[in-house]
Design a protein around this motif. Structure first.
Motif, PDB file in Angstrom:
ATOM      1  N   GLN A 193     112.090 -34.702  99.068  1.00 20.05           N
ATOM      2  CA  GLN A 193     111.534 -33.357  98.905  1.00 20.05           C
ATOM      3  C   GLN A 193     112.251 -32.357  99.804  1.00 20.05           C
ATOM      4  O   GLN A 193     112.531 -31.220  99.393  1.00 20.05           O
ATOM      5  N   ALA A 194     112.535 -32.760 101.036  1.00 26.34           N
ATOM      6  CA  ALA A 194     113.253 -31.889 101.964  1.00 26.34           C
ATOM      7  C   ALA A 194     114.652 -31.585 101.443  1.00 26.34           C
ATOM      8  O   ALA A 194     115.109 -30.434 101.489  1.00 26.34           O
ATOM      9  N   LEU A 226     114.642 -29.001  98.761  1.00 29.08           N
ATOM     10  CA  LEU A 226     114.480 -27.639  99.275  1.00 29.08           C
ATOM     11  C   LEU A 226     115.812 -27.105  99.808  1.00 29.08           C
ATOM     12  O   LEU A 226     116.140 -25.923  99.609  1.00 29.08           O
ATOM     13  N   PHE A 284     116.449 -28.993 107.731  1.00 29.39           N
ATOM     14  CA  PHE A 284     115.817 -27.684 107.914  1.00 29.39           C
ATOM     15  C   PHE A 284     116.471 -26.830 108.997  1.00 29.39           C
ATOM     16  O   PHE A 284     116.147 -25.644 109.104  1.00 29.39           O
ATOM     17  N   TYR A 320     113.701 -18.237 103.518  1.00 30.91           N
ATOM     18  CA  TYR A 320     112.960 -18.560 104.732  1.00 30.91           C
ATOM     19  C   TYR A 320     113.135 -17.537 105.849  1.00 30.91           C
ATOM     20  O   TYR A 320     112.432 -17.604 106.869  1.00 30.91           O
ATOM     21  N   ALA A 329     109.443 -23.268 108.886  1.00 32.41           N
ATOM     22  CA  ALA A 329     109.533 -23.816 107.527  1.00 32.41           C
ATOM     23  C   ALA A 329     109.343 -25.324 107.529  1.00 32.41           C
ATOM     24  O   ALA A 329     108.636 -25.881 106.672  1.00 32.41           O
ATOM     25  N   ASN A 372     105.653 -26.177 108.287  1.00 30.15           N
ATOM     26  CA  ASN A 372     104.806 -25.904 107.119  1.00 30.15           C
ATOM     27  C   ASN A 372     105.018 -26.947 106.029  1.00 30.15           C
ATOM     28  O   ASN A 372     104.076 -27.361 105.348  1.00 30.15           O
ATOM     29  N   PHE A 373     106.257 -27.381 105.870  1.00 33.17           N
ATOM     30  CA  PHE A 373     106.571 -28.407 104.878  1.00 33.17           C
ATOM     31  C   PHE A 373     105.891 -29.729 105.208  1.00 33.17           C
ATOM     32  O   PHE A 373     105.368 -30.423 104.330  1.00 33.17           O
TER      33      PHE A 373
END
Length: 216
Positions: free
Chosen positions: A22-23, A26, A68, A77, A91, A94-95
């Motif tokens: 998922q990271a 993004l 990130f 962001y 960010a 929050n993720f």
């Protein structure tokens, strides 16, 4: 931007958990191929450093930090008034919220990203923060370059090319905070503003003392 993430590079396994994927998605969605390659190289360099030093670290957390660490430079962001490192740290935190991680772990990730351009402090933090900084420093300014063999360096860059890195990284950084150069005060990024903005003068701490409202 469709990119393939290999499973193993230079003996380092690329985390492929649901959270890691998922990271990565993004980073691919909101970043660029240039930032993707830099971030993955950072993770591998950091991991190799950790293994060489026999540090105990969480590969998944280090991967999240690496993915990130520069996303605060991207329009999605970037805030109007925070350092880009803080935007990236916010960010990431929050993720990670809602994934069952402890507040201590969330703070560790936040600190690692927020401090990754702050030498003199970050190297005394947790292993993930220490290693993220080391991976970034190796990729950007070559700190520790000679500690890796030419074979290892070539393998890493064959998967994640540097693509004219020296000429691209400064304008890439600058694009991330050109709308808020004041946020670079007291940080190495002020050097980038000096390089990219004609006549730019970073605020000076001595001036701040002399210009304070106190009479003496």
């Amino acid at each position: 931007m469709a990119l393939h993430t290999p499973k193993l590079v230079a003996g380092i396994s690329i985390p492929d958990s649901s959270l890691a994927k998922q990271a990565t998605e993004l980073l691919i969605e909101h970043g660029s191929e240039f930032l993707y390659n830099h971030s993955l190289r950072t993770f591998i360099f950091a991991s190799l450093n950790g293994d060489q030093r026999k540090l105990v670290y969480d590969p998944e957390l280090l991967y999240i930090c690496s993915v990130f660490h520069d996303l605060g430079l991207t329009p999605h962001y970037s805030s109007p008034n925070k350092r880009f490192e803080v935007d990236g740290a916010d960010a990431a935190r929050n993720f990670l919220r809602g994934h069952g991680l402890s507040d201590q772990t969330l703070q560790l990730v936040w600190d690692a990203i927020a401090l990754h351009t702050t030498p003199g402090i970050v190297e005394y933090k947790e292993a993930e923060a220490v290693l993220l900084n080391s991976g970034v420093a190796l990729d950007v300014v070559g700190k520790g370059y000679d500690q890796l063999s030419d074979t290892i360096r070539k393998e890493i860059t064959s998967y994640f090319p540097r693509t004219n890195f020296k000429k691209t990284i400064i304008p890439t950084f600058f694009e991330g905070f050109r709308h808020k150069p004041h946020t670079t005060y007291g940080n190495m990024n002020a050097d980038i503003c000096t390089c990219m903005i004609p006549g730019f003068k970073s605020p000076n701490f001595c001036d701040a003392i002399w210009q304070s409202p106190w009479e003496e």
